[in-house]
Scaffold this active site. Sequence first.
Site, PDB file in Angstrom:
ATOM      1  N   LYS A  13       6.126  10.080 -11.330  1.00 30.68           N
ATOM      2  CA  LYS A  13       5.614  11.202 -12.271  1.00 30.68           C
ATOM      3  C   LYS A  13       5.308  11.920 -12.006  1.00 30.68           C
ATOM      4  O   LYS A  13       5.711  13.304 -12.536  1.00 30.68           O
ATOM      5  CB  LYS A  13       4.373  10.659 -13.245  1.00 30.68           C
ATOM      6  CG  LYS A  13       5.193   9.255 -14.012  1.00 30.68           C
ATOM      7  CD  LYS A  13       3.743   8.592 -15.413  1.00 30.68           C
ATOM      8  CE  LYS A  13       2.223   8.368 -14.585  1.00 30.68           C
ATOM      9  NZ  LYS A  13       2.016   7.463 -13.690  1.00 30.68           N
ATOM     10  N   ARG A  87      -2.940   6.938 -22.035  1.00 37.76           N
ATOM     11  CA  ARG A  87      -2.448   6.269 -21.152  1.00 37.76           C
ATOM     12  C   ARG A  87      -2.966   4.601 -22.354  1.00 37.76           C
ATOM     13  O   ARG A  87      -2.442   3.002 -21.712  1.00 37.76           O
ATOM     14  CB  ARG A  87      -3.759   5.989 -20.141  1.00 37.76           C
ATOM     15  CG  ARG A  87      -2.175   6.731 -18.658  1.00 37.76           C
ATOM     16  CD  ARG A  87      -3.611   6.193 -17.656  1.00 37.76           C
ATOM     17  NE  ARG A  87      -3.015   5.894 -15.966  1.00 37.76           N
ATOM     18  CZ  ARG A  87      -2.901   6.616 -15.602  1.00 37.76           C
ATOM     19  NH1 ARG A  87      -2.548   8.088 -15.787  1.00 37.76           N
ATOM     20  NH2 ARG A  87      -2.371   6.647 -14.262  1.00 37.76           N
ATOM     21  N   ARG A 126       2.365   6.194   0.281  1.00 37.54           N
ATOM     22  CA  ARG A 126       2.203   7.652  -0.209  1.00 37.54           C
ATOM     23  C   ARG A 126       0.193   7.551  -0.036  1.00 37.54           C
ATOM     24  O   ARG A 126      -0.078   8.928   0.215  1.00 37.54           O
ATOM     25  CB  ARG A 126       1.593   7.644  -2.066  1.00 37.54           C
ATOM     26  CG  ARG A 126       1.103   8.493  -2.695  1.00 37.54           C
ATOM     27  CD  ARG A 126       1.425   8.721  -4.028  1.00 37.54           C
ATOM     28  NE  ARG A 126       0.662   8.112  -4.779  1.00 37.54           N
ATOM     29  CZ  ARG A 126       0.677   7.702  -6.382  1.00 37.54           C
ATOM     30  NH1 ARG A 126       1.413   8.771  -6.469  1.00 37.54           N
ATOM     31  NH2 ARG A 126      -0.244   7.342  -6.087  1.00 37.54           N
ATOM     32  N   ARG A 132      -5.421   8.432  -0.465  1.00 40.01           N
ATOM     33  CA  ARG A 132      -6.178   8.928  -1.914  1.00 40.01           C
ATOM     34  C   ARG A 132      -6.854   7.640  -1.709  1.00 40.01           C
ATOM     35  O   ARG A 132      -6.345   6.332  -1.499  1.00 40.01           O
ATOM     36  CB  ARG A 132      -5.031   8.559  -2.875  1.00 40.01           C
ATOM     37  CG  ARG A 132      -4.698  10.248  -3.888  1.00 40.01           C
ATOM     38  CD  ARG A 132      -3.479   9.512  -4.577  1.00 40.01           C
ATOM     39  NE  ARG A 132      -3.895   8.737  -5.891  1.00 40.01           N
ATOM     40  CZ  ARG A 132      -3.550   8.980  -7.176  1.00 40.01           C
ATOM     41  NH1 ARG A 132      -2.072   9.874  -7.564  1.00 40.01           N
ATOM     42  NH2 ARG A 132      -3.200   7.978  -8.146  1.00 40.01           N
ATOM     43  N   ARG A 143      -4.142  -1.626 -10.618  1.00 43.56           N
ATOM     44  CA  ARG A 143      -3.729  -0.405 -12.131  1.00 43.56           C
ATOM     45  C   ARG A 143      -2.407  -0.645 -12.623  1.00 43.56           C
ATOM     46  O   ARG A 143      -2.175  -0.294 -13.881  1.00 43.56           O
ATOM     47  CB  ARG A 143      -3.347   1.032 -10.749  1.00 43.56           C
ATOM     48  CG  ARG A 143      -4.668   2.183 -10.873  1.00 43.56           C
ATOM     49  CD  ARG A 143      -4.895   2.578  -9.267  1.00 43.56           C
ATOM     50  NE  ARG A 143      -3.927   3.196 -10.110  1.00 43.56           N
ATOM     51  CZ  ARG A 143      -3.209   4.242  -8.481  1.00 43.56           C
ATOM     52  NH1 ARG A 143      -3.829   3.636  -6.759  1.00 43.56           N
ATOM     53  NH2 ARG A 143      -2.636   4.767  -8.498  1.00 43.56           N
TER      54      ARG A 143
END
Length: 188
Positions: A13, A87, A126, A132, A143
Amino acid sequence: MRIVFIGPPGAGKGTQCKRLTERYGIPHLSTGEMLRAVDRDSALGRLIASYINVGRLAPDYLVMRIVKKRLLDPDCVPGCLFDGFPRTVAQAELLDEHLRDQQQRLTCVIHLNADPAMLVQRMLRRAELENRIDDTEQTIAQRLEVFEQQTRPVLDHYHAQSLVRTVDAALEPAQVFDQLCAILDSLA
Ligand code: AMP
């Protein structure tokens, strides 16, 4: 154009919205980025981190406060790309209400659809690149679970309004981008 992007974590996204913003000049509203930007040394920042760091959703009231404030900025009046928001069904209902009050509406909702196993691999890659804190194997699983439980029902909410267009997020990013551009061009 006011477009909502919904997809599980790792579906691309953020990457796609950034490219679309470059091409179409429509502001990109990433609630994840907005929440991460709150000073971690403030009480609010610590509260937000206590959710993000374990892969849980920040409270609706807090997210709505941040989003509504941003939507008042003049650059967002003609439209924006909502990345990672809404969300929850409650957020979607509050957004509907807010847009109604402003006599605005969503143009469409793009569902970036992808297989969870592929997403885990993507997010672990990632994690190495972006460092992160919420891209560990445990929080990734959490998640994805949160997506299934709390965010997938948002798709039903928008299906009922005939707003949803689905794009296969497993394609190469350039192909996904081409498909998204085709959708945006058809809406212009
Ligand atoms: P993202 O950058 O979109 O992957 O979001 C990272 C994290 O920020 C999520 O796992 C949530 O903890 C939090 N977050 C982002 N957007 C929202 C939202 N709309 N509602 C609640 N929490 C959010």
